[in-house]
Design a protein around this motif. Structure first.
Motif, PDB file in Angstrom:
ATOM      1  N   UNK A  38      35.615  43.727  40.783  1.00 24.87           N
ATOM      2  CA  UNK A  38      36.626  43.102  40.433  1.00 24.87           C
ATOM      3  C   UNK A  38      37.182  43.359  38.945  1.00 24.87           C
ATOM      4  N   UNK A  39      35.901  43.802  37.877  1.00 28.94           N
ATOM      5  CA  UNK A  39      36.306  43.994  36.803  1.00 28.94           C
ATOM      6  C   UNK A  39      37.012  45.396  36.475  1.00 28.94           C
ATOM      7  N   UNK A  40      36.269  46.428  37.345  1.00 32.12           N
ATOM      8  CA  UNK A  40      37.053  47.732  37.436  1.00 32.12           C
ATOM      9  C   UNK A  40      38.532  47.950  37.876  1.00 32.12           C
ATOM     10  N   UNK A  41      38.654  46.953  38.785  1.00 33.79           N
ATOM     11  CA  UNK A  41      40.212  46.735  39.212  1.00 33.79           C
ATOM     12  C   UNK A  41      40.973  46.240  38.118  1.00 33.79           C
ATOM     13  N   UNK A  42      40.372  45.242  37.497  1.00 36.18           N
ATOM     14  CA  UNK A  42      41.234  44.878  36.284  1.00 36.18           C
ATOM     15  C   UNK A  42      41.429  45.801  35.262  1.00 36.18           C
ATOM     16  N   UNK A  43      40.293  46.720  35.130  1.00 34.45           N
ATOM     17  CA  UNK A  43      40.688  47.712  33.944  1.00 34.45           C
ATOM     18  C   UNK A  43      41.810  48.824  34.520  1.00 34.45           C
ATOM     19  N   UNK A  44      41.870  49.056  35.894  1.00 33.83           N
ATOM     20  CA  UNK A  44      42.801  49.950  36.530  1.00 33.83           C
ATOM     21  C   UNK A  44      44.166  49.318  36.388  1.00 33.83           C
ATOM     22  N   UNK A  45      44.178  47.735  36.236  1.00 38.09           N
ATOM     23  CA  UNK A  45      45.507  47.327  36.288  1.00 38.09           C
ATOM     24  C   UNK A  45      46.044  47.546  34.812  1.00 38.09           C
ATOM     25  N   UNK A  46      45.125  47.219  33.915  1.00 37.42           N
ATOM     26  CA  UNK A  46      45.475  47.558  32.368  1.00 37.42           C
ATOM     27  C   UNK A  46      45.774  49.092  32.228  1.00 37.42           C
ATOM     28  N   UNK A  47      45.050  49.756  32.751  1.00 38.32           N
ATOM     29  CA  UNK A  47      45.444  51.280  32.577  1.00 38.32           C
ATOM     30  C   UNK A  47      46.630  51.728  33.123  1.00 38.32           C
ATOM     31  N   UNK A  80      42.530  38.640  30.570  1.00 36.58           N
ATOM     32  CA  UNK A  80      41.972  39.909  30.883  1.00 36.58           C
ATOM     33  C   UNK A  80      40.425  39.790  31.248  1.00 36.58           C
ATOM     34  N   UNK A  81      40.001  38.845  30.409  1.00 37.39           N
ATOM     35  CA  UNK A  81      38.326  38.563  30.401  1.00 37.39           C
ATOM     36  C   UNK A  81      37.830  38.001  31.558  1.00 37.39           C
ATOM     37  N   UNK A  82      38.938  37.175  32.363  1.00 39.53           N
ATOM     38  CA  UNK A  82      38.190  36.401  33.366  1.00 39.53           C
ATOM     39  C   UNK A  82      37.773  37.080  34.333  1.00 39.53           C
ATOM     40  N   UNK A  83      36.423  36.674  34.941  1.00 34.79           N
ATOM     41  CA  UNK A  83      35.548  37.199  36.021  1.00 34.79           C
ATOM     42  C   UNK A  83      34.906  38.448  35.631  1.00 34.79           C
ATOM     43  N   UNK A  84      35.135  39.086  34.408  1.00 32.46           N
ATOM     44  CA  UNK A  84      34.310  40.217  33.847  1.00 32.46           C
ATOM     45  C   UNK A  84      32.964  39.841  33.449  1.00 32.46           C
ATOM     46  N   UNK A  85      31.851  40.746  33.723  1.00 33.35           N
ATOM     47  CA  UNK A  85      30.632  40.545  32.998  1.00 33.35           C
ATOM     48  C   UNK A  85      30.813  40.641  31.712  1.00 33.35           C
ATOM     49  N   UNK A  86      29.687  39.762  30.897  1.00 33.12           N
ATOM     50  CA  UNK A  86      29.566  39.834  29.434  1.00 33.12           C
ATOM     51  C   UNK A  86      29.861  41.282  28.956  1.00 33.12           C
ATOM     52  N   UNK A  87      29.151  42.391  29.538  1.00 31.94           N
ATOM     53  CA  UNK A  87      29.108  43.503  28.869  1.00 31.94           C
ATOM     54  C   UNK A  87      30.476  44.318  29.035  1.00 31.94           C
ATOM     55  N   UNK A  88      31.086  44.098  30.193  1.00 28.41           N
ATOM     56  CA  UNK A  88      32.532  44.739  30.362  1.00 28.41           C
ATOM     57  C   UNK A  88      33.660  44.070  29.530  1.00 28.41           C
ATOM     58  N   UNK A  89      33.586  42.732  29.320  1.00 32.57           N
ATOM     59  CA  UNK A  89      34.467  42.033  28.194  1.00 32.57           C
ATOM     60  C   UNK A  89      34.179  42.682  27.053  1.00 32.57           C
ATOM     61  N   UNK A  90      32.866  42.752  26.641  1.00 37.82           N
ATOM     62  CA  UNK A  90      32.947  43.401  25.159  1.00 37.82           C
ATOM     63  C   UNK A  90      33.517  44.726  25.133  1.00 37.82           C
ATOM     64  N   UNK A  91      33.276  45.518  26.166  1.00 37.03           N
ATOM     65  CA  UNK A  91      33.759  46.804  26.168  1.00 37.03           C
ATOM     66  C   UNK A  91      35.340  46.745  26.235  1.00 37.03           C
ATOM     67  N   UNK A  92      35.861  45.881  27.050  1.00 36.86           N
ATOM     68  CA  UNK A  92      37.300  45.584  27.115  1.00 36.86           C
ATOM     69  C   UNK A  92      37.735  45.282  25.760  1.00 36.86           C
ATOM     70  N   UNK A  93      37.189  44.341  25.063  1.00 37.95           N
ATOM     71  CA  UNK A  93      37.655  44.031  23.660  1.00 37.95           C
ATOM     72  C   UNK A  93      37.666  45.229  22.784  1.00 37.95           C
TER      73      UNK A  93
END
Ligand SMILES: Nc1ncnc2c1ncn2[C@@H]1O[C@H](COP(=O)(O)OP(=O)(O)O)[C@@H](O)[C@H]1O
Ligand SMILES: [Mg+2]
Length: 257
Positions: free
Chosen positions: A160-169, A184-197
């Protein structure tokens, strides 16, 4: 062509959306300055997603005006907004599951650019070099999001988090001036959230403006300059997160919401 490079990038002026008797958005006004990350927060049902959908052109307002880059875009279609640099993502990630991650990025933007840059002048060879350029752009984007190793995986197999990243890309491949992000952070793991930030901060450093609806106040604190607080369809307050935390009105809205 003369461009209106001064003034706010986005101006929302007494924007309204009514669904029957429900005033989902009830006359909100705020601006997004050029090169800023502006936050839009508020309890569930405050009208944030509806506001974002109107700004993106997905929902037609019942009243009020929206100006982008000096142009009144209130009645403009979503794809036309995207063409002038205003792009939104959806609260639920939407990807083409049967295309690879890389293909998902490539189909997001290339056509108009191809026509513009290569079309008539260069013929087939120009098309091909244009395509190469897009592929390297997409690969660089995948690197930025730490997803290079997923380039050839079918997007349907991503988390789910990776799909979110694909959508943003995908949205970024459209080269927006302003990107609208709904939680955008909804449903992301804490580490993926930090990375997206970190990625969003880097993009903002590069000149991209963001309007960010986000539930996670830590994230809002870290990313946003100005924050607009909505409750019950109205703007309750605006300022920096550190100031808003101290506001009684804002605290009450969150507790009640
Ligand atoms: N398509 C719709 N039809 C009817 N009511 C809606 C619709 N979309 C949103 N609403 C209502 O508008 C209000 C604001 O919703 P929304 O913009 O989703 O809030 P938020 O994103 O802040 O949680 C809610 O009361 C919601 O039920
Ligand atoms: Mg919402």
């Amino acid at each position: 062509m003369a461009l209106a490079a001064t003034g706010p990038l986005l101006e929302v002026d007494h924007l309204e959306k009514h669904y029957g008797g429900v005033r989902a958005v009830d006359g909100i006004s705020f601006t997004v300055e050029r090169g800023s990350i502006t936050g839009l927060i508020g309890p569930n049902g405050a009208g944030k997603s509806t506001a974002l959908a109107m700004i993106g052109g997905f929902v037609q307002p019942s009243g009020g005006r929206i100006r982008f880059d000096g142009v009144d875009i209130t009645g403009m279609a979503m794809h036309a907004r995207a063409r002038i640099g205003l792009v939104r993502t959806f609260q639920m990630a939407r990807v083409f599951g049967n295309l690879t991650t890389l293909e998902n990025l490539l189909v997001a933007a290339p056509r108009q650019r191809g026509e513009r840059a290569a079309g008539v002048v260069g013929g087939r060879r120009a098309w091909r070099s244009q395509e190469k350029e897009l592929v390297s752009e997409a690969q660089a984007m995948l690197e930025t999001f730490s997803m290079a190793q997923k380039a050839n995986d079918l997007a349907g197999t991503l988390s789910g988090g990776q799909k979110r990243a694909v959508e943003i890309m995908r949205a970024l491949m459209m080269q927006p001036k302003l990107l609208l992000l709904d939680e955008p952070m909804a449903g992301l793991s804490p580490s993926l959230s930090r990375h997206l930030e970190d990625v969003l901060l880097k993009l903002a450093d590069g000149g991209l403006s963001l309007l960010l609806v986000e539930h996670e106040l830590e994230t809002v604190d870290k990313l946003c300059g100005k924050v607009v607080v909505m409750a019950q369809g109205k703007v309750l307050s605006e300022g920096r997160m550190s100031e808003l935390r101290l506001s009684r009105e804002v605290q009450d809205a969150y507790v009640i919401g």
